[in-house]
Design a protein around this motif. Structure first.
Motif, PDB file in Angstrom:
ATOM      1  N   ALA A 285      -4.408  -5.028  -9.736  1.00  0.00           N
ATOM      2  CA  ALA A 285      -5.332  -4.711  -8.645  1.00  0.00           C
ATOM      3  C   ALA A 285      -4.666  -4.902  -7.290  1.00  0.00           C
ATOM      4  O   ALA A 285      -4.866  -4.096  -6.368  1.00  0.00           O
ATOM      5  CB  ALA A 285      -6.579  -5.589  -8.742  1.00  0.00           C
ATOM      6  N   GLY A 286      -3.859  -5.951  -7.170  1.00  0.00           N
ATOM      7  CA  GLY A 286      -3.144  -6.177  -5.913  1.00  0.00           C
ATOM      8  C   GLY A 286      -2.175  -5.063  -5.594  1.00  0.00           C
ATOM      9  O   GLY A 286      -2.036  -4.651  -4.434  1.00  0.00           O
ATOM     10  N   LEU A 287      -1.504  -4.543  -6.622  1.00  0.00           N
ATOM     11  CA  LEU A 287      -0.605  -3.407  -6.415  1.00  0.00           C
ATOM     12  C   LEU A 287      -1.379  -2.179  -5.943  1.00  0.00           C
ATOM     13  O   LEU A 287      -0.999  -1.525  -4.966  1.00  0.00           O
ATOM     14  CB  LEU A 287       0.126  -3.063  -7.713  1.00  0.00           C
ATOM     15  N   ILE A 288      -2.458  -1.855  -6.667  1.00  0.00           N
ATOM     16  CA  ILE A 288      -3.230  -0.655  -6.330  1.00  0.00           C
ATOM     17  C   ILE A 288      -3.778  -0.746  -4.911  1.00  0.00           C
ATOM     18  O   ILE A 288      -3.678   0.210  -4.127  1.00  0.00           O
ATOM     19  CB  ILE A 288      -4.370  -0.456  -7.348  1.00  0.00           C
ATOM     20  N   TYR A 289      -4.359  -1.898  -4.569  1.00  0.00           N
ATOM     21  CA  TYR A 289      -4.889  -2.092  -3.212  1.00  0.00           C
ATOM     22  C   TYR A 289      -3.795  -1.884  -2.170  1.00  0.00           C
ATOM     23  O   TYR A 289      -4.001  -1.197  -1.160  1.00  0.00           O
ATOM     24  CB  TYR A 289      -5.475  -3.501  -3.080  1.00  0.00           C
ATOM     25  N   SER A 290      -2.633  -2.443  -2.409  1.00  0.00           N
ATOM     26  CA  SER A 290      -1.542  -2.356  -1.438  1.00  0.00           C
ATOM     27  C   SER A 290      -0.996  -0.951  -1.320  1.00  0.00           C
ATOM     28  O   SER A 290      -0.702  -0.465  -0.219  1.00  0.00           O
ATOM     29  CB  SER A 290      -0.430  -3.333  -1.827  1.00  0.00           C
ATOM     30  N   PHE A 291      -0.841  -0.254  -2.459  1.00  0.00           N
ATOM     31  CA  PHE A 291      -0.374   1.130  -2.414  1.00  0.00           C
ATOM     32  C   PHE A 291      -1.354   2.005  -1.642  1.00  0.00           C
ATOM     33  O   PHE A 291      -0.954   2.844  -0.824  1.00  0.00           O
ATOM     34  CB  PHE A 291      -0.193   1.673  -3.831  1.00  0.00           C
ATOM     35  N   LEU A 292      -2.647   1.827  -1.895  1.00  0.00           N
ATOM     36  CA  LEU A 292      -3.652   2.633  -1.210  1.00  0.00           C
ATOM     37  C   LEU A 292      -3.657   2.386   0.295  1.00  0.00           C
ATOM     38  O   LEU A 292      -4.030   3.269   1.073  1.00  0.00           O
ATOM     39  CB  LEU A 292      -5.040   2.340  -1.780  1.00  0.00           C
ATOM     40  N   ASN A 293      -3.254   1.187   0.690  1.00  0.00           N
ATOM     41  CA  ASN A 293      -3.244   0.831   2.107  1.00  0.00           C
ATOM     42  C   ASN A 293      -1.888   1.050   2.768  1.00  0.00           C
ATOM     43  O   ASN A 293      -1.701   0.670   3.927  1.00  0.00           O
ATOM     44  CB  ASN A 293      -3.682  -0.624   2.285  1.00  0.00           C
ATOM     45  N   GLY A 294      -0.944   1.639   2.041  1.00  0.00           N
ATOM     46  CA  GLY A 294       0.332   2.001   2.635  1.00  0.00           C
ATOM     47  C   GLY A 294       1.223   0.834   2.984  1.00  0.00           C
ATOM     48  O   GLY A 294       2.056   0.942   3.893  1.00  0.00           O
ATOM     49  N   LYS A 295       1.102  -0.276   2.283  1.00  0.00           N
ATOM     50  CA  LYS A 295       1.960  -1.430   2.567  1.00  0.00           C
ATOM     51  C   LYS A 295       3.406  -1.127   2.186  1.00  0.00           C
ATOM     52  O   LYS A 295       3.680  -0.318   1.283  1.00  0.00           O
ATOM     53  CB  LYS A 295       1.479  -2.664   1.780  1.00  0.00           C
ATOM     54  N   GLU A 296       4.316  -1.771   2.860  1.00  0.00           N
ATOM     55  CA  GLU A 296       5.723  -1.679   2.492  1.00  0.00           C
ATOM     56  C   GLU A 296       5.924  -2.265   1.088  1.00  0.00           C
ATOM     57  O   GLU A 296       5.134  -3.092   0.628  1.00  0.00           O
ATOM     58  CB  GLU A 296       6.593  -2.439   3.502  1.00  0.00           C
ATOM     59  N   THR A 297       6.990  -1.823   0.418  1.00  0.00           N
ATOM     60  CA  THR A 297       7.160  -2.173  -0.992  1.00  0.00           C
ATOM     61  C   THR A 297       7.228  -3.683  -1.217  1.00  0.00           C
ATOM     62  O   THR A 297       6.572  -4.213  -2.121  1.00  0.00           O
ATOM     63  CB  THR A 297       8.421  -1.504  -1.558  1.00  0.00           C
ATOM     64  N   GLN A 298       8.011  -4.392  -0.407  1.00  0.00           N
ATOM     65  CA  GLN A 298       8.108  -5.843  -0.594  1.00  0.00           C
ATOM     66  C   GLN A 298       6.760  -6.511  -0.321  1.00  0.00           C
ATOM     67  O   GLN A 298       6.346  -7.421  -1.059  1.00  0.00           O
ATOM     68  CB  GLN A 298       9.169  -6.439   0.335  1.00  0.00           C
ATOM     69  N   ASP A 299       6.065  -6.064   0.697  1.00  0.00           N
ATOM     70  CA  ASP A 299       4.748  -6.620   1.005  1.00  0.00           C
ATOM     71  C   ASP A 299       3.743  -6.315  -0.104  1.00  0.00           C
ATOM     72  O   ASP A 299       2.878  -7.142  -0.418  1.00  0.00           O
ATOM     73  CB  ASP A 299       4.232  -6.051   2.331  1.00  0.00           C
ATOM     74  N   THR A 300       3.846  -5.141  -0.702  1.00  0.00           N
ATOM     75  CA  THR A 300       2.988  -4.774  -1.836  1.00  0.00           C
ATOM     76  C   THR A 300       3.174  -5.754  -2.980  1.00  0.00           C
ATOM     77  O   THR A 300       2.206  -6.271  -3.560  1.00  0.00           O
ATOM     78  CB  THR A 300       3.315  -3.348  -2.309  1.00  0.00           C
ATOM     79  N   LEU A 301       4.434  -6.019  -3.307  1.00  0.00           N
ATOM     80  CA  LEU A 301       4.733  -6.938  -4.403  1.00  0.00           C
ATOM     81  C   LEU A 301       4.250  -8.346  -4.101  1.00  0.00           C
ATOM     82  O   LEU A 301       3.633  -9.014  -4.949  1.00  0.00           O
ATOM     83  CB  LEU A 301       6.238  -6.929  -4.677  1.00  0.00           C
ATOM     84  N   GLU A 302       4.502  -8.820  -2.882  1.00  0.00           N
ATOM     85  CA  GLU A 302       4.112 -10.192  -2.534  1.00  0.00           C
ATOM     86  C   GLU A 302       2.588 -10.351  -2.555  1.00  0.00           C
ATOM     87  O   GLU A 302       2.077 -11.394  -3.002  1.00  0.00           O
ATOM     88  CB  GLU A 302       4.660 -10.563  -1.148  1.00  0.00           C
ATOM     89  N   PHE A 303       1.865  -9.344  -2.107  1.00  0.00           N
ATOM     90  CA  PHE A 303       0.399  -9.427  -2.134  1.00  0.00           C
ATOM     91  C   PHE A 303      -0.093  -9.494  -3.573  1.00  0.00           C
ATOM     92  O   PHE A 303      -0.971 -10.299  -3.913  1.00  0.00           O
ATOM     93  CB  PHE A 303      -0.208  -8.223  -1.419  1.00  0.00           C
ATOM     94  N   ALA A 304       0.463  -8.641  -4.436  1.00  0.00           N
ATOM     95  CA  ALA A 304       0.020  -8.602  -5.827  1.00  0.00           C
ATOM     96  C   ALA A 304       0.310  -9.908  -6.548  1.00  0.00           C
ATOM     97  O   ALA A 304      -0.526 -10.422  -7.310  1.00  0.00           O
ATOM     98  CB  ALA A 304       0.696  -7.436  -6.553  1.00  0.00           C
TER      99      ALA A 304
END
Length: 340
Positions: A285-304
């Protein structure tokens, strides 16, 4: 931010209170949960418009499952009603060197007996941008492998991104069955999510110099795993959670993400576990949320990873955390100090 659709089976979860074992317990707590439902609740808690699709009986136990989703704002209008049974799983929580244990009672559930004609995927995906399912769903057998394939075909036709958590469950199907079915579905998947064992169990791809039972993961070896998965099956992204299991009570939690050209590794978190069920779902879910919000790749991973780390501290399948709580942990505030 577009709508997400998830598809799978939500179950009744029955567990002894606290850390009692099955054979010593005379009381069971009742909750609801299941891989794709857990993802849907996490996304709803992050403010994402999300619909959950399944089949549930029209009786009170089925309605209880629906209500458990509605209370968090998950869309339930696309749920098919019918059948007689809600699937059940029994959970005995492990502690220290005693492992947790799951017993399934989900044969002939409404979801397992669902028919392809009951799901109008063209209508279900109207206005959606993302479709998520897990390997657990086709593992239930019947027409579900066909239903998942049909859903993926229409999702791709309508331009949705498709993510799948491999989630191999040896109590549901064999490795050969998993490989045959998931290989058919792989061609529709954009984002493949796995844990440290799934790639080996489903596709026969393993990380060298890794001893999962001994608590020794070769993080560098998972670079090759991700590259093989992407190269063989055409995934745009491969995410792998990396759980170093010191005991049932204490783990080290991290993950990696491969985008086809570069490997990203997250921070590692020492986790004292309250409830580990749903940890991988909260990561997805953290990955999907971050991808949908256009986060940078490292930030996407850290959020998830931060989201899934926090899930280990929450009772039940559902991850009851906010964006702000996840963001604080991802930014380094892991002290656990009282918030006043």
């Amino acid at each position: 931010m577009g709508k997400v659709v998830t598809f799978g089976e939500i179950m009744l979860r029955l567990e002894p209170l606290g850390y009692y074992r099955f054979l010593q317990s005379d009381q069971y707590q009742a909750l609801y949960g299941g891989g794709e439902a857990n993802v849907a609740v996490s996304l709803a808690n992050f403010g994402v418009d999300v619909d959950y699709v399944t089949k549930l009986p029209a009786h009170e136990i089925g309605q209880g499952a629906v209500n458990s989703l509605r209370r968090f704002g998950v869309g339930t209008e696309k749920i098919v009603r019918g059948g007689d049974r809600v699937g059940i799983y029994y959970l005995e929580k492990g502690a220290a060197q005693r492992a947790s244990k799951v017993i399934y009672d989900r044969s002939n559930s409404a979801a397992a007996l669902a028919k392809a004609e009951e799901f109008d995927w063209e209508a279900i995906f109207d206005g959606a941008e993302w479709f998520h399912f897990t390997g657990i769903t086709p593992a239930l057998g019947g027409e579900l492998p066909l239903i998942c394939e049909e859903a993926c075909k229409i999702a791709k036709k309508k331009g949705l991104k498709v993510s799948c958590d491999l989630n191999y469950r040896k109590k549901l199907w064999s490795r050969d069955q998993a490989k045959e079915t998931m290989t058919k579905l792989a061609g529709y998947i954009d984002v493949c999510i796995a844990n440290e064992e799934d790639a080996k169990d489903v596709f026969g791809i393993s990380a060298p110099a890794t001893d999962i039972e001994g608590g020794k993961l070769n993080h560098e070896g998972y670079k090759a795993v991700a590259e093989q998965l992407a190269g063989t099956y055409g995934f745009d992204m491969v995410a792998i959670t990396l759980r170093t299991s010191l005991s049932a009570s204490d783990n080290i939690w991290a993950a990696m993400l491969y985008d086809g050209s570069r490997h990203y590794f997250s921070k590692s978190y020492p986790v004292h576990i309250v409830d580990r069920v749903g940890g991988g779902d909260s990561f997805g879910a953290g990955l999907i949320y971050s991808f949908l919000n256009g986060k940078e790749t490292q930030d996407t991973l850290e959020f998830a990873v931060a989201a899934s780390c926090l899930k280990h501290t929450v009772e039940g399948d559902f991850n009851m955390v906010s964006i702000e709580e996840v963001r604080k942990l991802a930014e380094g505030d892991g002290s656990g100090r009282v918030q006043r």
